[in-house]
Design a protein around this motif. Structure first.
Motif, PDB file in Angstrom:
ATOM      1  N   VAL A   1       9.114  67.773  12.998  1.00  0.00           N
ATOM      2  CA  VAL A   1       9.271  67.858  14.451  1.00  0.00           C
ATOM      3  C   VAL A   1       9.688  69.279  14.841  1.00  0.00           C
ATOM      4  N   LYS A   2       9.030  69.826  15.858  1.00  0.00           N
ATOM      5  CA  LYS A   2       9.451  71.101  16.442  1.00  0.00           C
ATOM      6  C   LYS A   2      10.060  70.790  17.802  1.00  0.00           C
ATOM      7  N   TYR A   3      11.264  71.317  18.050  1.00  0.00           N
ATOM      8  CA  TYR A   3      11.962  70.953  19.281  1.00  0.00           C
ATOM      9  C   TYR A   3      12.742  72.147  19.832  1.00  0.00           C
ATOM     10  N   LEU A   4      13.132  72.048  21.111  1.00  0.00           N
ATOM     11  CA  LEU A   4      13.953  73.060  21.768  1.00  0.00           C
ATOM     12  C   LEU A   4      15.415  72.648  21.655  1.00  0.00           C
ATOM     13  N   ARG A   5      16.225  73.491  21.031  1.00  0.00           N
ATOM     14  CA  ARG A   5      17.609  73.111  20.736  1.00  0.00           C
ATOM     15  C   ARG A   5      18.483  73.010  21.980  1.00  0.00           C
ATOM     16  N   ASP A   6      18.026  73.568  23.106  1.00  0.00           N
ATOM     17  CA  ASP A   6      18.828  73.439  24.321  1.00  0.00           C
ATOM     18  C   ASP A   6      18.526  72.138  25.070  1.00  0.00           C
ATOM     19  N   ARG A   7      17.561  71.344  24.568  1.00  0.00           N
ATOM     20  CA  ARG A   7      17.200  70.106  25.244  1.00  0.00           C
ATOM     21  C   ARG A   7      17.417  68.864  24.380  1.00  0.00           C
ATOM     22  N   THR A   8      17.489  69.060  23.090  1.00  0.00           N
ATOM     23  CA  THR A   8      17.777  67.928  22.200  1.00  0.00           C
ATOM     24  C   THR A   8      18.419  68.471  20.931  1.00  0.00           C
ATOM     25  N   THR A   9      18.911  67.581  20.076  1.00  0.00           N
ATOM     26  CA  THR A   9      19.625  67.998  18.863  1.00  0.00           C
ATOM     27  C   THR A   9      19.059  67.279  17.644  1.00  0.00           C
ATOM     28  N   GLN A  10      19.439  67.791  16.470  1.00  0.00           N
ATOM     29  CA  GLN A  10      19.044  67.136  15.219  1.00  0.00           C
ATOM     30  C   GLN A  10      19.565  65.698  15.196  1.00  0.00           C
ATOM     31  N   GLU A  11      20.775  65.500  15.723  1.00  0.00           N
ATOM     32  CA  GLU A  11      21.375  64.156  15.727  1.00  0.00           C
ATOM     33  C   GLU A  11      20.572  63.199  16.609  1.00  0.00           C
ATOM     34  N   ASP A  12      20.131  63.682  17.786  1.00  0.00           N
ATOM     35  CA  ASP A  12      19.305  62.850  18.666  1.00  0.00           C
ATOM     36  C   ASP A  12      18.006  62.447  17.970  1.00  0.00           C
ATOM     37  N   LEU A  13      17.389  63.407  17.293  1.00  0.00           N
ATOM     38  CA  LEU A  13      16.130  63.130  16.592  1.00  0.00           C
ATOM     39  C   LEU A  13      16.350  62.147  15.454  1.00  0.00           C
ATOM     40  N   GLU A  14      17.451  62.325  14.723  1.00  0.00           N
ATOM     41  CA  GLU A  14      17.757  61.439  13.597  1.00  0.00           C
ATOM     42  C   GLU A  14      17.971  60.009  14.083  1.00  0.00           C
ATOM     43  N   ARG A  15      18.722  59.844  15.190  1.00  0.00           N
ATOM     44  CA  ARG A  15      18.975  58.498  15.726  1.00  0.00           C
ATOM     45  C   ARG A  15      17.670  57.850  16.187  1.00  0.00           C
ATOM     46  N   LYS A  16      16.859  58.613  16.880  1.00  0.00           N
ATOM     47  CA  LYS A  16      15.594  58.061  17.378  1.00  0.00           C
ATOM     48  C   LYS A  16      14.692  57.637  16.237  1.00  0.00           C
ATOM     49  N   LEU A  17      14.571  58.500  15.230  1.00  0.00           N
ATOM     50  CA  LEU A  17      13.692  58.193  14.092  1.00  0.00           C
ATOM     51  C   LEU A  17      14.206  56.996  13.318  1.00  0.00           C
ATOM     52  N   SER A  18      15.502  56.930  13.111  1.00  0.00           N
ATOM     53  CA  SER A  18      16.080  55.789  12.364  1.00  0.00           C
ATOM     54  C   SER A  18      15.816  54.495  13.087  1.00  0.00           C
ATOM     55  N   GLY A  19      15.948  54.517  14.415  1.00  0.00           N
ATOM     56  CA  GLY A  19      15.670  53.320  15.191  1.00  0.00           C
ATOM     57  C   GLY A  19      14.221  52.885  15.110  1.00  0.00           C
ATOM     58  N   LEU A  20      13.313  53.863  15.092  1.00  0.00           N
ATOM     59  CA  LEU A  20      11.883  53.525  15.008  1.00  0.00           C
ATOM     60  C   LEU A  20      11.525  52.974  13.634  1.00  0.00           C
ATOM     61  N   LEU A  21      12.129  53.536  12.583  1.00  0.00           N
ATOM     62  CA  LEU A  21      11.834  53.068  11.219  1.00  0.00           C
ATOM     63  C   LEU A  21      12.420  51.697  10.941  1.00  0.00           C
ATOM     64  N   GLU A  22      13.512  51.374  11.609  1.00  0.00           N
ATOM     65  CA  GLU A  22      14.156  50.066  11.382  1.00  0.00           C
ATOM     66  C   GLU A  22      13.490  48.963  12.218  1.00  0.00           C
ATOM     67  N   ALA A  23      12.768  49.367  13.271  1.00  0.00           N
ATOM     68  CA  ALA A  23      12.173  48.367  14.156  1.00  0.00           C
ATOM     69  C   ALA A  23      11.056  47.590  13.467  1.00  0.00           C
TER      70      ALA A  23
END
Length: 456
Positions: free
Chosen positions: A434-456
């Protein structure tokens, strides 16, 4: 073969051959840039507007025919379409060389631009190179274009003064035929059927590209820069002729262009190392604005003309590599071709409208011309201020294991997150990138989102 193994012999041959074709074609357009307005003035029917049309006419047909040529290459193959485009380019060069009126010269330039094979050459490069080396290949093509510009600007006045400007068009036609030999006998042929790849323009991705603020600002920038380049050369050679003979103008162009290129290399290195790409971009635009202030105040003197051109080319030579570099950082993998296509069409339309604007305003006065260019460049600077800083971009990678059988839903939902610029799945090592803008999201936000998608 991994990244460490480098480009294969076939890929190197592809890069060398296609870079040569790009260079030959662009050299044929650039070589007449510093002299065509002088030459066109000697033809029946010449006036400043027609001079501008003759200078920028190729840009209109280039912009119109980029997409049709790409579609034709999907159906009939890359090489046959490139050969056809080079033949058309050669035919337009011959017509321009034999033109007996400024209208004939304009039509010849339109035909030159009709052989719009830039997008097809890039698509062929993508067909013949692996994805991890396409950025390097594109950089090689960019270098060839830069060199063809520098050489063309210097050689044009020398050859044109010695043998006549029509000789430049004959030389261009000959080089186009040489390009056909290169495409047929040097560049390898793709194996199997031609398939759409991410380096081609896709109408389905056009909306995203046009709505992306960063890409839109870069498209406006390349449009503006080439509008200014063409508009300047409607009047500059004519004004300079009052002080310097056309045969000696290369003595002005050579140090001005080489000086700009000499300053460009360390500036790019510093901008990359210190993560100051946006700052370098704004400084370069400021140089363009300053050049028109100098032109406006000094176009009636030799010193003012040369100083204005020198400052212009400092900005121009810095912006030429900066704009595509910044653009590639904000594109999604699947929109590379569309982003590049819009970028190129913006450049060509800028060249055409620069000829129209430059010719139309020069009909009024050179003061009107340089005043308008100063005002437009100032507006461009204000638009450029809003460019998203590319150094805010960071990457996030996470192994997802063998449990992810269909990565597309995950890629789509991760890609829809605020601040995410690009998202893709590397099947070779099962990693989500994933390529992202650090002023709009964080590694932690991405990790939480991905974990939720993989567990669904």
């Amino acid at each position: 073969m991994g990244e460490k193994d480098g480009m294969t012999a076939l890929e190197k041959r592809t890069l060398a051959g296609l870079s040569l074709i790009f260079a030959i074609r662009m050299f044929g357009l650039f070589i007449v840039l510093p002299v065509i307005s002088l030459y066109a003035r000697t033809l029946p029917g010449a006036d400043p507007l027609w001079l501008g049309l003759a200078l920028g006419g190729y840009g209109l047909s280039q912009a119109i025919f980029q997409v049709p040529f790409g579609m034709l290459s999907d159906r009939f193959g890359r090489k046959p379409v490139i050969v056809a485009g080079l033949l058309i380019f050669a035919g337009g060069s011959v017509m321009a060389a034999t033109a007996h009126s400024v209208f004939g010269l304009f039509v010849g330039r339109l035909i030159q631009g009709t052989g719009a094979v830039a997008s097809v050459v890039i698509a062929l490069m993508a067909d013949l190179t692996r994805e991890e080396y396409r950025t390097r290949a594109m950089a090689g093509i960019g270098v060839s274009i830069g060199l063809s510009f520098a050489v063309g600007m210097v050689v044009g006045p020398i050859v044109g003064a010695a043998y006549g400007v029509s000789s430049l068009f004959w030389l261009t036609a000959t080089l186009a035929l040489l390009g056909i030999g290169i495409i047929l006998f040097v560049v390898p042929s793709p194996k199997g059927a031609v398939h759409k790849n991410e380096m081609e323009l896709s109408f389905s991705q056009l909306g995203y590209v046009l709505k992306n603020p960063a890409l839109l600002r870069i498209d406006i920038s390349v449009f503006s820069l080439h509008l200014f380049l063409t508009a300047v050369f409607v009047s500059f050679p004519v004004l300079l002729k009052q002080y310097i003979a056309p045969s000696a103008m290369w003595k002005v162009y050579l140090p001005v262009i080489l000086g700009g290129m000499f300053l460009m290399v360390p500036a790019m290195i510093v901008a990359e190392k210190r993560k100051k790409l946006k700052t370098a971009f704004l400084i370069a635009v400021a140089f363009i604005v300053a050049s028109f202030a100098i032109f406006l105040g000094g176009y009636k003197s030799e010193t003012g003309l040369i100083a204005g051109l020198a400052v212009f080319f400092i900005g121009f030579n810095l912006l030429e590599p900066l704009m595509p570099s910044i653009m590639t950082r904000f594109v999604r993998t699947r929109t590379r071709g569309t982003s590049s296509g819009v970028f190129n069409m913006s450049q060509f339309m800028g060249a055409f409208l620069g000829g129209v604007l430059g010719g139309g305003l020069a009909t009024v006065s050179n003061t009107a011309l340089f005043s308008a260019l100063l005002a437009i460049s100032a507006v461009w600077f204000l638009i450029a201020l809003g460019l998203t800083d590319p150094n805010l971009l960071e990457t996030f990678e996470r192994p997802v294991g063998e449990g992810l059988h269909d990565p597309q839903p995950v890629i789509r939902q991760m890609g829809e997150m605020s601040g995410v610029v690009d998202c893709r799945y590397r099947e070779s090592d099962r990693i989500l990138w994933v390529k992202y803008l650090r002023d709009r999201t964080t590694q932690e936000d991405l990790e939480r989102k991905l974990s939720g998608l993989l567990e669904a």
